[in-house]
Structures are given as structure tokens and as C-alpha cells.
Design a protein around this motif. Sequence first.
Motif, mmCIF file in Angstrom:
data_model
loop_
_atom_site.group_PDB
_atom_site.id
_atom_site.type_symbol
_atom_site.label_atom_id
_atom_site.label_comp_id
_atom_site.label_asym_id
_atom_site.label_seq_id
_atom_site.Cartn_x
_atom_site.Cartn_y
_atom_site.Cartn_z
ATOM 1 N N THR A 57 -1.340 8.058 -0.683
ATOM 2 C CA THR A 57 -1.026 9.267 0.083
ATOM 3 C C THR A 57 -1.413 9.064 1.541
ATOM 4 O OG1 THR A 57 -3.188 10.211 -0.483
ATOM 5 C CG2 THR A 57 -1.323 10.772 -1.909
ATOM 6 N N ALA A 58 -0.815 9.836 2.431
ATOM 7 C CA ALA A 58 -1.062 9.664 3.856
ATOM 8 C C ALA A 58 -2.544 9.780 4.191
ATOM 9 C CB ALA A 58 -0.265 10.696 4.649
ATOM 10 N N THR A 71 -4.607 6.515 3.374
ATOM 11 C CA THR A 71 -4.171 5.232 3.923
ATOM 12 C C THR A 71 -5.322 4.424 4.505
ATOM 13 O OG1 THR A 71 -1.979 6.111 4.429
ATOM 14 C CG2 THR A 71 -2.670 4.151 5.630
ATOM 15 N N GLU A 79 2.300 14.198 6.145
ATOM 16 C CA GLU A 79 3.003 13.279 7.037
ATOM 17 C C GLU A 79 3.198 13.901 8.419
ATOM 18 O OE1 GLU A 79 6.597 11.581 5.478
ATOM 19 O OE2 GLU A 79 7.422 11.256 7.476
ATOM 20 N N ARG A 128 3.045 16.705 0.491
ATOM 21 C CA ARG A 128 3.126 15.337 1.017
ATOM 22 C C ARG A 128 3.762 15.334 2.397
ATOM 23 N NH1 ARG A 128 7.263 11.805 0.636
ATOM 24 N NH2 ARG A 128 8.257 12.844 -1.126
ATOM 25 N N ASP A 165 1.524 -2.051 4.742
ATOM 26 C CA ASP A 165 1.161 -0.642 4.718
ATOM 27 C C ASP A 165 2.433 0.189 4.871
ATOM 28 O OD1 ASP A 165 0.161 1.918 5.120
ATOM 29 O OD2 ASP A 165 -1.611 1.176 6.182
ATOM 30 N N ASN A 220 2.797 3.401 4.138
ATOM 31 C CA ASN A 220 2.496 4.826 4.148
ATOM 32 C C ASN A 220 2.957 5.489 5.452
ATOM 33 O OD1 ASN A 220 0.998 4.726 1.583
ATOM 34 N ND2 ASN A 220 -0.386 3.423 2.765
ATOM 35 N N SER A 273 0.851 -1.180 0.000
ATOM 36 C CA SER A 273 0.000 0.000 0.000
ATOM 37 C C SER A 273 0.887 1.230 0.000
ATOM 38 C CB SER A 273 -0.922 0.004 1.228
ATOM 39 O OG SER A 273 -1.705 1.183 1.256
ATOM 40 N N LEU A 274 0.842 1.976 -1.102
ATOM 41 C CA LEU A 274 1.730 3.122 -1.305
ATOM 42 C C LEU A 274 0.911 4.320 -1.769
ATOM 43 C CD1 LEU A 274 4.471 1.050 -3.147
ATOM 44 C CD2 LEU A 274 4.798 2.189 -0.953
#
Length: 279
Positions: free
Chosen positions: A66-67, A70, A230, A226, A89, A91, A63-64
Amino acid sequence: MESTIALIGFGEAGSTFAEAAGWRSAALAFDVLPCRRAAMERAGVVACAAAEDALSDADIVLSLVTADSTLSAARDYAALIKPNVLWCDMNSVAPDTKRAAALAIEAAGGRYVDVAVLAPVNPARMNVPLLLAGKAAPSAEALLRALGFCNTRVVGTDIGRASAIKMIRSIMVKGVEALTAEMMLAATKAGVVDEVLSSLDASEKSQSWFARAEYNIERMTTHGLRRAAEMEESAKTLIGLGVEPVMTSGTVRRQRDMAGKKLPFDTNGCGDVIGVMTE
């Protein structure tokens, strides 16, 4: 390659891993952005029009996304996975977010693994440091190594432990970047850039601050949105620990404000920074 890989999200990380490892048709990829299909074709992976096509027969899922996607990705796609699939996961989100995602995956019969990516995927590529946590972490580590990842380490059986390390570490990494931008904005307006950076060089010789300032600011102008997302997860991590995220909240704002900016910083010592910032 015996295992079938599903890549959910095919941005920088997904495309880098697929190209570096040479998974080709052993990997099936899905991304909500149709424009990513060209990158999938360049990497030689199977481009899927729907998440179900990528997930239905996968042995391992990376799983890649966006935050902020997720948790929804885990909840929306949990019904599409086969039993015992390893859902890795990768992320950058708070431990509580990972634990909530794990509930969805495990309720559907999957094995959830909390994976923290501790460095930019470029230029590290398959040597990027990965921390793994969860009951299925040892199984995931063995399979990830078989798929070409060569810098992995299991840090515990509790979901959220790997992400806690990542999020708390990010407070320093992204915080220094944000402080650098604030310093450079002030130094530029005051006309004292050379003096400020030279004084920092005099106190710390591990890396020239002329180079460090350029690098930190480029990270934010290129990836600020991004990174801000995070850091919002880092703030949640601190709140969960009972620590008020005073500086971290400020870092979120600075990272977001710097995203896409073209700034006239000139360090006069490490190349044409103005050119770097405006290209």
C-alpha cells in the motif's frame, strides 16, 4: 525461468501479474495479511511465511504494497536482500517517498528502480503501461520484459521522475472522479440528474456521461481508500514543487468519503446504477 522473483505484497496487482505471467514456482510471495495466502496458492507461487524467505535469493523484487507502507517496506526489508538485486518499487507514491526508499535499498547494496503503473492492472494485466526511472532502469526493463511485461518505457535516470509523471497525471484522473461524485450528489438532491448529464453529453461526445458517471463513482466506492492514499502522495508532489494542492486536498477527502458508500444514483441511461452501487 532463470530469474527468481520476490513479490512483496500480494493484493490485486501481485496476484494479477503472477496469474497472467504464469511465473508459478519462480515467484516467491510475501504479504503481511495471512488471508492472501489462498490467492498465492491459486496463482501457483511459493507462499512465504516471512519476508526473508521471499527476499533472500531474489534477483528482482516487485514491491506492491500500500502507498503508506512503501517506505517502511523498503527500510524494514533492505537488510534481507542480496547484493545487486533489482528492487522495483511499483507503488503509487510521491517522488520524495521513492527517493527515501531508494536510499535504504541502495545502502544495503540493492539497485532501486522507480516504477510507475499508469493504468489499472485489470484488464490490462501484463500489458499495463510501466514507466521506469533510475540508473538501473535499463537493466530492470530488460528483465521485466523477460518476465512478461510488454509495455515498458525508461523515462530517465533520476529516481522520482517516473513517480512524478504518475502523481501529476493522477491529479487529473482522480480529480475528475471526485468532481463527478460531487456533481452527482448535488444533481441527485436537486432532481436534475438527466438534465445535467445530457448537457454534458451535448458538449463532449467522446464518451457518454451516463457511462462515465457510473464508472467514476464505482472506482471510488470500490477503491476510494487506496486512491485517497495515492492522492495524498500527489499533494506531497505538488508541495515539493511549490504548488499549493487546493483541489488535490479536496480530492483526498472526497475519495475517502466515497469509499464503501452505497449511493442511490440513477442515470436512467446505462443500466441499473442503483443495483451496481448496492450489490
